[in-house]
Motif scaffolding. Structure first.
Motif, PDB file in Angstrom:
ATOM      1  N   ASN A  67      39.923  45.978  28.274  1.00  0.00           N
ATOM      2  CA  ASN A  67      40.400  45.202  27.131  1.00  0.00           C
ATOM      3  C   ASN A  67      40.468  43.719  27.461  1.00  0.00           C
ATOM      4  OD1 ASN A  67      42.705  45.098  28.744  1.00  0.00           O
ATOM      5  ND2 ASN A  67      43.649  46.820  27.663  1.00  0.00           N
ATOM      6  N   SER A  68      39.736  43.324  28.517  1.00  0.00           N
ATOM      7  CA  SER A  68      39.625  41.914  28.884  1.00  0.00           C
ATOM      8  C   SER A  68      38.277  41.723  29.577  1.00  0.00           C
ATOM      9  CB  SER A  68      40.780  41.492  29.800  1.00  0.00           C
ATOM     10  OG  SER A  68      40.773  42.247  30.995  1.00  0.00           O
ATOM     11  N   ASP A  69      38.008  40.505  30.019  1.00  0.00           N
ATOM     12  CA  ASP A  69      36.710  40.182  30.631  1.00  0.00           C
ATOM     13  C   ASP A  69      36.706  40.598  32.101  1.00  0.00           C
ATOM     14  OD1 ASP A  69      34.176  39.235  31.088  1.00  0.00           O
ATOM     15  OD2 ASP A  69      34.765  37.122  31.231  1.00  0.00           O
ATOM     16  N   VAL A  70      36.611  41.919  32.338  1.00  0.00           N
ATOM     17  CA  VAL A  70      36.572  42.452  33.701  1.00  0.00           C
ATOM     18  C   VAL A  70      35.342  43.345  33.841  1.00  0.00           C
ATOM     19  CG1 VAL A  70      39.062  42.338  34.035  1.00  0.00           C
ATOM     20  CG2 VAL A  70      38.046  44.406  33.070  1.00  0.00           C
ATOM     21  N   PHE A  71      34.927  43.564  35.103  1.00  0.00           N
ATOM     22  CA  PHE A  71      33.770  44.419  35.375  1.00  0.00           C
ATOM     23  C   PHE A  71      34.238  45.817  35.736  1.00  0.00           C
ATOM     24  CE2 PHE A  71      30.822  46.287  38.494  1.00  0.00           C
ATOM     25  CZ  PHE A  71      29.677  46.365  37.712  1.00  0.00           C
ATOM     26  N   ILE A  72      33.684  46.832  35.063  1.00  0.00           N
ATOM     27  CA  ILE A  72      33.999  48.235  35.343  1.00  0.00           C
ATOM     28  C   ILE A  72      32.689  48.957  35.648  1.00  0.00           C
ATOM     29  CG2 ILE A  72      35.071  50.346  34.480  1.00  0.00           C
ATOM     30  CD1 ILE A  72      37.038  48.075  34.617  1.00  0.00           C
ATOM     31  N   GLU A  73      32.661  49.699  36.752  1.00  0.00           N
ATOM     32  CA  GLU A  73      31.460  50.453  37.106  1.00  0.00           C
ATOM     33  C   GLU A  73      31.148  51.491  36.021  1.00  0.00           C
ATOM     34  OE1 GLU A  73      29.440  49.925  39.484  1.00  0.00           O
ATOM     35  OE2 GLU A  73      30.542  48.657  40.886  1.00  0.00           O
ATOM     36  N   LEU A  74      29.859  51.789  35.862  1.00  0.00           N
ATOM     37  CA  LEU A  74      29.432  52.720  34.818  1.00  0.00           C
ATOM     38  C   LEU A  74      30.052  54.106  35.012  1.00  0.00           C
ATOM     39  CD1 LEU A  74      25.649  51.756  34.558  1.00  0.00           C
ATOM     40  CD2 LEU A  74      27.490  51.124  33.003  1.00  0.00           C
ATOM     41  N   GLU A  75      30.069  54.584  36.264  1.00  0.00           N
ATOM     42  CA  GLU A  75      30.627  55.910  36.532  1.00  0.00           C
ATOM     43  C   GLU A  75      32.114  55.964  36.212  1.00  0.00           C
ATOM     44  OE1 GLU A  75      28.636  54.262  38.501  1.00  0.00           O
ATOM     45  OE2 GLU A  75      26.838  55.539  38.651  1.00  0.00           O
ATOM     46  N   GLU A  76      32.826  54.863  36.465  1.00  0.00           N
ATOM     47  CA  GLU A  76      34.260  54.823  36.190  1.00  0.00           C
ATOM     48  C   GLU A  76      34.530  54.857  34.689  1.00  0.00           C
ATOM     49  OE1 GLU A  76      38.351  54.628  36.381  1.00  0.00           O
ATOM     50  OE2 GLU A  76      36.831  55.311  37.792  1.00  0.00           O
ATOM     51  N   ARG A  77      33.646  54.262  33.903  1.00  0.00           N
ATOM     52  CA  ARG A  77      33.817  54.284  32.446  1.00  0.00           C
ATOM     53  C   ARG A  77      33.786  55.732  31.946  1.00  0.00           C
ATOM     54  NH1 ARG A  77      32.198  48.957  30.138  1.00  0.00           N
ATOM     55  NH2 ARG A  77      31.755  47.572  31.891  1.00  0.00           N
ATOM     56  N   ALA A  78      32.818  56.494  32.447  1.00  0.00           N
ATOM     57  CA  ALA A  78      32.740  57.914  32.069  1.00  0.00           C
ATOM     58  C   ALA A  78      33.920  58.695  32.632  1.00  0.00           C
ATOM     59  CB  ALA A  78      31.424  58.509  32.565  1.00  0.00           C
ATOM     60  N   ALA A  79      34.355  58.349  33.847  1.00  0.00           N
ATOM     61  CA  ALA A  79      35.472  59.054  34.478  1.00  0.00           C
ATOM     62  C   ALA A  79      36.765  58.881  33.683  1.00  0.00           C
ATOM     63  CB  ALA A  79      35.658  58.563  35.917  1.00  0.00           C
ATOM     64  N   ILE A  80      36.946  57.703  33.078  1.00  0.00           N
ATOM     65  CA  ILE A  80      38.139  57.480  32.253  1.00  0.00           C
ATOM     66  C   ILE A  80      38.176  58.490  31.105  1.00  0.00           C
ATOM     67  CG2 ILE A  80      39.205  55.862  30.621  1.00  0.00           C
ATOM     68  CD1 ILE A  80      38.235  53.590  32.472  1.00  0.00           C
ATOM     69  N   ALA A  81      37.029  58.719  30.497  1.00  0.00           N
ATOM     70  CA  ALA A  81      36.957  59.698  29.407  1.00  0.00           C
ATOM     71  C   ALA A  81      37.264  61.098  29.917  1.00  0.00           C
ATOM     72  CB  ALA A  81      35.580  59.653  28.759  1.00  0.00           C
ATOM     73  N   ASN A  82      36.700  61.454  31.069  1.00  0.00           N
ATOM     74  CA  ASN A  82      36.889  62.798  31.604  1.00  0.00           C
ATOM     75  C   ASN A  82      38.329  63.042  32.040  1.00  0.00           C
ATOM     76  OD1 ASN A  82      34.168  63.256  31.162  1.00  0.00           O
ATOM     77  ND2 ASN A  82      33.568  62.683  33.239  1.00  0.00           N
ATOM     78  N   ARG A  83      38.959  62.028  32.672  1.00  0.00           N
ATOM     79  CA  ARG A  83      40.348  62.184  33.127  1.00  0.00           C
ATOM     80  C   ARG A  83      41.298  62.384  31.947  1.00  0.00           C
ATOM     81  NH1 ARG A  83      39.218  57.892  36.801  1.00  0.00           N
ATOM     82  NH2 ARG A  83      40.286  56.400  35.432  1.00  0.00           N
ATOM     83  N   ASN A  84      41.000  61.738  30.832  1.00  0.00           N
ATOM     84  CA  ASN A  84      41.883  61.810  29.664  1.00  0.00           C
ATOM     85  C   ASN A  84      41.480  62.902  28.673  1.00  0.00           C
ATOM     86  OD1 ASN A  84      43.908  59.380  29.661  1.00  0.00           O
ATOM     87  ND2 ASN A  84      41.982  58.580  30.481  1.00  0.00           N
ATOM     88  N   ARG A  85      40.494  63.716  29.074  1.00  0.00           N
ATOM     89  CA  ARG A  85      40.032  64.822  28.220  1.00  0.00           C
ATOM     90  C   ARG A  85      39.746  64.321  26.800  1.00  0.00           C
ATOM     91  NH1 ARG A  85      44.022  69.810  30.130  1.00  0.00           N
ATOM     92  NH2 ARG A  85      43.496  69.699  32.360  1.00  0.00           N
ATOM     93  N   ALA A  86      38.939  63.304  26.737  1.00  0.00           N
ATOM     94  CA  ALA A  86      38.659  62.640  25.466  1.00  0.00           C
ATOM     95  C   ALA A  86      37.911  63.556  24.501  1.00  0.00           C
ATOM     96  CB  ALA A  86      37.850  61.370  25.714  1.00  0.00           C
TER      97      ALA A  86
END
Length: 317
Positions: A190-209
Motif C-alpha cells: 500500500n506504498s511505494d515498496v518492492f515485493i517479490e513476485l513469489e511473496e505476493r502469491a504467498a500473501i494470498a495463500n497464507r490468508n486463504r484468499a
C-alpha cells in the motif's frame, strides 16, 4: 581565634560536600524500561470491546455499540470516545493491509465507555441486531496486488511517469470500494515498496484468499497498440476464467477498448491457490491511454468497474 574560625569553615564545607554526594540520582525515563507493547489488529480490538467496526479507512476507524462510538485517527495519532479525546494512539503498524495498534489502548478505551442505562423490562419488539463488521458481512478475502513498486518502476509512460504509481493508485481505490461492499481486502503493498513476485502469491495463500487480482499497465514498442487486457494462467481453473470474464464485462463501461481474456504463466497467477487474474489497465506507450491512465477520474472509473466485476463474480458463486 583565626584557627577556630578556619576549623568552623572547614567543618561546614565538609558537611555541605557530604550532603551533595547523598543527593538522589536522577531517575531515567520509564519509557526506556518498558518492553515493546503487543500490537493487535483493529478488528480483534473491536471484538474484544464488544463493538462493531462501522468504518475502516486509512484515515479513520470507527467502533460502535448501542451506546458508544470510538474513533481512531491514525494520521493525527488520536483516540476519541464519544467525541471526547482520551489520548494518543501511539505505535501502529500495518500487517497484511490491516491496521494494528497497541493492545493497551483497549483498556484505555474500556475505561471511558459509557454504561447502558438499566431500565425495567417492558414488552417491546425485539430491536434489530447491530450491523456486523465488514468482514463478517461476506466472509470473503480479496487480495489486491498493485504491480511493481520501489526499485521496480515497471513501464515508463508516453508522458514519462511510471507504471508503479498508476498501479498503486488504482489498487488502493479498488480496495476501498470492496471494503465498502463488505469484503476483507488485503493489499500486497500500500506504498511505494518492492515485493517479490513469489511473496505476493504467498500473501494470498497464507490468508486463504477467495480472489487474487494483480493490477498492471501495458507497454509496447508499437505506439498504436491500445486497450485493456485480462490474463489468467494457462492451466487456469474455470473459476479464474469466470472471474476474468466478469471483470472484462464490467470494464467494457470504460472508454478503453477490451482485448479480452488471454492466457500467460505469470508467476503471480501460477503460484496462487485461489482464482487469480492479472489486469493490464491499458497501454502506457499509447499517447491517448497514457493520458487517460494518469487522469484521476479515469482511475476511479477503472477501479469501480474492476470492483464491480469482482463483486459480481463473488455474488454468483
Amino acid at each position: 581565634m583565626r584557627k577556630t574560625v578556619s576549623l568552623i569553615l572547614l567543618f561546614v564545607f565538609v558537611m555541605l560536600a557530604a550532603a551533595g554526594c547523598q543527593q538522589p540520582a536522577k531517575r531515567t525515563g520509564t519509557s526506556s524500561l518498558l518492553k515493546d507493547e503487543q500490537l493487535v489488529d483493529v478488528y480483534y480490538l473491536a471484538g474484544k470491546l464488544g463493538m462493531s467496526i462501522s468504518q475502516a479507512t486509512y484515515d479513520k476507524i470507527s467502533f460502535n455499540d448501542t451506546v458508544n462510538t470510538v474513533t481512531i485517527l491514525p494520521k493525527q495519532n488520536q483516540i476519541y470516545v464519544n467525541d471526547n479525546y482520551i489520548g494518543p494512539l501511539g505505535k501502529t503498524k500495518k500487517i497484511d493491509g490491516l491496521l494494528n495498534i497497541r493492545a493497551s489502548a483497549g483498556d484505555e478505551i474500556q475505561s471511558k465507555l459509557a454504561k447502558p442505562v438499566m431500565e425495567v423490562p417492558v414488552p417491546i419488539p425485539t430491536p434489530p441486531q447491530q450491523p456486523k463488521t465488514a468482514w463478517q458481512l461476506t466472509g470473503k478475502t480479496i487480495i489486491i496486488d498493485p504491480g511493481h513498486g520501489g526499485k521496480d518502476p515497471g513501464a515508463i509512460s508516453y508522458y514519462e511517469y511510471e507504471e508503479k504509481t498508476v498501479n498503486l493508485d488504482v489498487g488502493l481505490a479498488i480496495a476501498e470500494l470492496l471494503r465498502d461492499k463488505g469484503h476483507r481486502v488485503i493489499m500486497t503493498r500500500n506504498s511505494d515498496v518492492f515485493i517479490e513476485l513469489e511473496e505476493r502469491a504467498a500473501i494470498a495463500n497464507r490468508n486463504r484468499a477467495d480472489v487474487f487480482i494483480s493490477i498492471h499497465a501495458d507497454s509496447s514498442a508499437t505506439r498504436s497498440k491500445n486497450g485493456f487486457t485480462l490474463y489468467v494462467a494457462r492451466s487456469a481453473s474455470s473459476a479464474s476464467i469466470k472471474l476474468a470474464d466478469s471483470i472484462d464485462n464490467c470494464m467494457a463501461r470504460t472508454s478503453i477498448s477490451s482485448n479480452g481474456v488471454r492466457k500467460a504463466d505469470y508467476r503471480v497467477l501460477t503460484h496462487t491457490r485461489c482464482p487469480a487474474v492479472l489486469v493490464e489497465l491499458g497501454y502506457l506507450s499509447n499517447y491517448w491511454e497514457a493520458k487517460q491512465l494518469k487522469n484521476v477520474d479515469m482511475q476511479k472509473r477503472l477501479a469501480q468497474t474492476i470492483a464491480d466485476g469482482i463483486a459480481n463474480y463473488l455474488n454468483r458463486r
